[in-house]
Design a protein around this motif. Structure first.
Motif, PDB file in Angstrom:
ATOM      1  N   TRP A 180       0.593  -1.534   0.239  1.00 40.55           N
ATOM      2  CA  TRP A 180      -0.241   0.013  -0.181  1.00 40.55           C
ATOM      3  C   TRP A 180       0.514   1.355  -0.164  1.00 40.55           C
ATOM      4  N   ILE A 181       0.482   1.984  -0.582  1.00 44.46           N
ATOM      5  CA  ILE A 181       0.671   3.723  -0.370  1.00 44.46           C
ATOM      6  C   ILE A 181       0.080   4.636   0.221  1.00 44.46           C
ATOM      7  N   GLU A 182       0.623   5.417   1.051  1.00 42.92           N
ATOM      8  CA  GLU A 182      -0.286   6.839   1.202  1.00 42.92           C
ATOM      9  C   GLU A 182       0.155   7.995   1.148  1.00 42.92           C
ATOM     10  N   LEU A 183      -0.802   8.880   0.807  1.00 40.56           N
ATOM     11  CA  LEU A 183       0.009   9.905   0.827  1.00 40.56           C
ATOM     12  C   LEU A 183      -1.488  10.611   1.621  1.00 40.56           C
ATOM     13  N   HIS A 184       0.189  11.848   2.276  1.00 37.79           N
ATOM     14  CA  HIS A 184       0.003  12.324   3.761  1.00 37.79           C
ATOM     15  C   HIS A 184      -0.203  13.821   3.608  1.00 37.79           C
ATOM     16  N   SER A 185      -1.542  14.667   3.576  1.00 40.06           N
ATOM     17  CA  SER A 185      -1.064  16.182   3.892  1.00 40.06           C
ATOM     18  C   SER A 185      -0.588  17.057   5.385  1.00 40.06           C
ATOM     19  N   ILE A 186      -0.148  17.597   5.232  1.00 36.57           N
ATOM     20  CA  ILE A 186       0.521  18.670   6.577  1.00 36.57           C
ATOM     21  C   ILE A 186      -0.599  19.009   6.890  1.00 36.57           C
ATOM     22  N   ASN A 187      -1.261  19.563   6.168  1.00 37.58           N
ATOM     23  CA  ASN A 187      -2.870  19.987   6.572  1.00 37.58           C
ATOM     24  C   ASN A 187      -4.297  19.527   7.475  1.00 37.58           C
ATOM     25  N   PRO A 188      -4.346  19.206   8.379  1.00 42.38           N
ATOM     26  CA  PRO A 188      -5.169  18.212   9.121  1.00 42.38           C
ATOM     27  C   PRO A 188      -6.416  18.257   8.695  1.00 42.38           C
ATOM     28  N   MET A 189      -6.918  19.248   7.735  1.00 43.67           N
ATOM     29  CA  MET A 189      -8.265  19.129   7.369  1.00 43.67           C
ATOM     30  C   MET A 189      -8.366  18.590   5.745  1.00 43.67           C
ATOM     31  N   TYR A 190      -7.931  18.083   5.975  1.00 41.51           N
ATOM     32  CA  TYR A 190      -7.048  17.275   4.178  1.00 41.51           C
ATOM     33  C   TYR A 190      -6.614  15.724   4.687  1.00 41.51           C
ATOM     34  N   PRO A 191      -7.775  14.768   4.831  1.00 37.93           N
ATOM     35  CA  PRO A 191      -7.671  13.616   5.211  1.00 37.93           C
ATOM     36  C   PRO A 191      -6.272  12.564   4.317  1.00 37.93           C
ATOM     37  N   VAL A 192      -5.974  11.194   4.593  1.00 37.36           N
ATOM     38  CA  VAL A 192      -4.755  10.738   4.482  1.00 37.36           C
ATOM     39  C   VAL A 192      -5.659   9.952   2.814  1.00 37.36           C
ATOM     40  N   GLN A 193      -5.179   9.562   2.048  1.00 35.32           N
ATOM     41  CA  GLN A 193      -5.341   9.171   0.583  1.00 35.32           C
ATOM     42  C   GLN A 193      -4.527   7.997   0.418  1.00 35.32           C
ATOM     43  N   ARG A 194      -5.013   6.447   0.962  1.00 33.73           N
ATOM     44  CA  ARG A 194      -4.779   5.149   0.717  1.00 33.73           C
ATOM     45  C   ARG A 194      -4.820   5.034  -0.219  1.00 33.73           C
ATOM     46  N   PHE A 195      -3.851   3.963  -0.862  1.00 32.89           N
ATOM     47  CA  PHE A 195      -4.153   2.948  -2.457  1.00 32.89           C
ATOM     48  C   PHE A 195      -3.523   1.820  -2.052  1.00 32.89           C
ATOM     49  N   GLU A 196      -4.199   0.733  -1.962  1.00 34.44           N
ATOM     50  CA  GLU A 196      -4.024  -1.045  -1.630  1.00 34.44           C
ATOM     51  C   GLU A 196      -3.730  -1.524  -3.215  1.00 34.44           C
ATOM     52  N   ASN A 197      -2.689  -2.423  -2.765  1.00 36.63           N
ATOM     53  CA  ASN A 197      -3.240  -3.800  -4.344  1.00 36.63           C
ATOM     54  C   ASN A 197      -3.586  -2.710  -5.236  1.00 36.63           C
ATOM     55  N   ALA A 198      -3.865  -3.419  -5.991  1.00 32.08           N
ATOM     56  CA  ALA A 198      -3.403  -2.999  -7.138  1.00 32.08           C
ATOM     57  C   ALA A 198      -3.527  -1.323  -7.794  1.00 32.08           C
ATOM     58  N   ASP A 199      -4.494  -0.889  -6.541  1.00 32.17           N
ATOM     59  CA  ASP A 199      -4.468   0.839  -7.069  1.00 32.17           C
ATOM     60  C   ASP A 199      -3.053   1.579  -7.132  1.00 32.17           C
ATOM     61  N   VAL A 200      -2.001   0.947  -6.408  1.00 29.63           N
ATOM     62  CA  VAL A 200      -0.817   1.446  -5.901  1.00 29.63           C
ATOM     63  C   VAL A 200      -0.443   2.119  -7.501  1.00 29.63           C
ATOM     64  N   LEU A 201      -0.838   0.950  -8.691  1.00 28.25           N
ATOM     65  CA  LEU A 201      -0.839   1.452 -10.182  1.00 28.25           C
ATOM     66  C   LEU A 201      -1.087   2.917 -10.580  1.00 28.25           C
ATOM     67  N   ARG A 202      -2.153   3.752  -9.577  1.00 29.43           N
ATOM     68  CA  ARG A 202      -2.706   4.475 -10.087  1.00 29.43           C
ATOM     69  C   ARG A 202      -1.671   5.812 -10.033  1.00 29.43           C
ATOM     70  N   LEU A 203      -1.032   5.455  -9.362  1.00 28.02           N
ATOM     71  CA  LEU A 203       0.265   6.597  -8.657  1.00 28.02           C
ATOM     72  C   LEU A 203       1.735   7.079  -8.963  1.00 28.02           C
ATOM     73  N   ARG A 204       2.312   7.076  -9.939  1.00 32.03           N
ATOM     74  CA  ARG A 204       3.664   7.421 -10.077  1.00 32.03           C
ATOM     75  C   ARG A 204       4.248   8.705  -9.807  1.00 32.03           C
ATOM     76  N   VAL A 205       5.094   8.513  -8.850  1.00 29.33           N
ATOM     77  CA  VAL A 205       6.674   9.887  -8.282  1.00 29.33           C
ATOM     78  C   VAL A 205       7.008   9.768  -9.837  1.00 29.33           C
ATOM     79  N   VAL A 206       6.948  11.247  -9.649  1.00 23.91           N
ATOM     80  CA  VAL A 206       7.993  12.212 -10.552  1.00 23.91           C
ATOM     81  C   VAL A 206       8.652  12.995 -10.314  1.00 23.91           C
TER      82      VAL A 206
END
Length: 216
Positions: A180-206
């Protein structure tokens, strides 16, 4: 000299004097009363200014007209090196995260930022992006400029530029495990976005965020 050559030489000289002034393009435009879009076309070698505009620019920077329209690189490099050093690079600033990595990225440059980068390789892999939104507040605020090194991976816990579904550009702290991969915001008003299993392929670090320049 050809028209293209004229525009290229003028743009190169103008960019160097912008860097030497220590001011942003927007500040210079405001002080001179010149449209930002027009000024950017000159600095990006898309158009060549009229003689009256060249005279105004020369007077503003305290130089001769010939310093802007002639190829005087050795003289300029010597003068600027005295202020900075030989490793100051004019790094392009893109209007958004997505634009910085798109096929038409060269059309989305809104400014140039003088940065000290010793390595030629590091310079070639570095861009800057103007951030939109407040999800990383207070570390990164709306309008801030981030320095980004292009790379396809980062360590868990580092702040990176990430493309979601190949389109939406995000600046987030990336946290991950084996499945799994999580995308965290520093601003607490924004929830953590979690991507599991095949969904991690939706993300690409650039790219990895290396620095932040605060908006005035």
């Amino acid at each position: 000299m050809s028209t293209m050559g004229n525009k290229t030489v003028f743009a190169k000289n103008l960019q160097r004097y912008i860097a030497a002034s220590g001011k942003s393009r927007s500040a210079i435009c405001e002080e001179l009363g010149i449209a930002y879009s027009t000024f950017s076309e000159w600095a990006n070698a898309r158009k060549y200014p009229r003689i009256d505009a060249i005279e105004r620019l020369a007077q503003y920077f305290g130089i001769k007209k010939s310093d802007l329209i002639e190829d005087v690189s050795p003289k300029l490099e010597s003068n600027i090196a005295a202020i900075y050093d030989d490793h100051i690079r004019m790094v392009p600033v893109f209007e958004s995260v997505s634009a910085g990595f798109g096929a038409l990225a060269e059309n989305s440059v809104v400014d140039y930022l003088p940065l000290r980068i010793v390595s030629d390789y590091e310079a070639s892999e570095t861009i800057c992006i103007r951030v939109q939104g407040d999800s990383m507040y207070p570390k990164i605020e709306n309008g801030d400029i981030i320095q980004v090194h292009k790379q396809d991976s980062v360590d868990s816990g580092e702040i990176a530029v990430v493309l979601l579904d190949g389109d939406e550009g995000l600046v987030k702290k990336v946290v991950y495990s084996s499945n799994w991969i999580e995308l965290h915001s520093i601003n607490p008003m924004y929830p953590v976005q979690r991507f599991e299993n095949a969904d991690v392929l939706r993300l690409r670090v650039v790219g990895k965020v290396k620095g932040v320049f605060k908006a005035l």
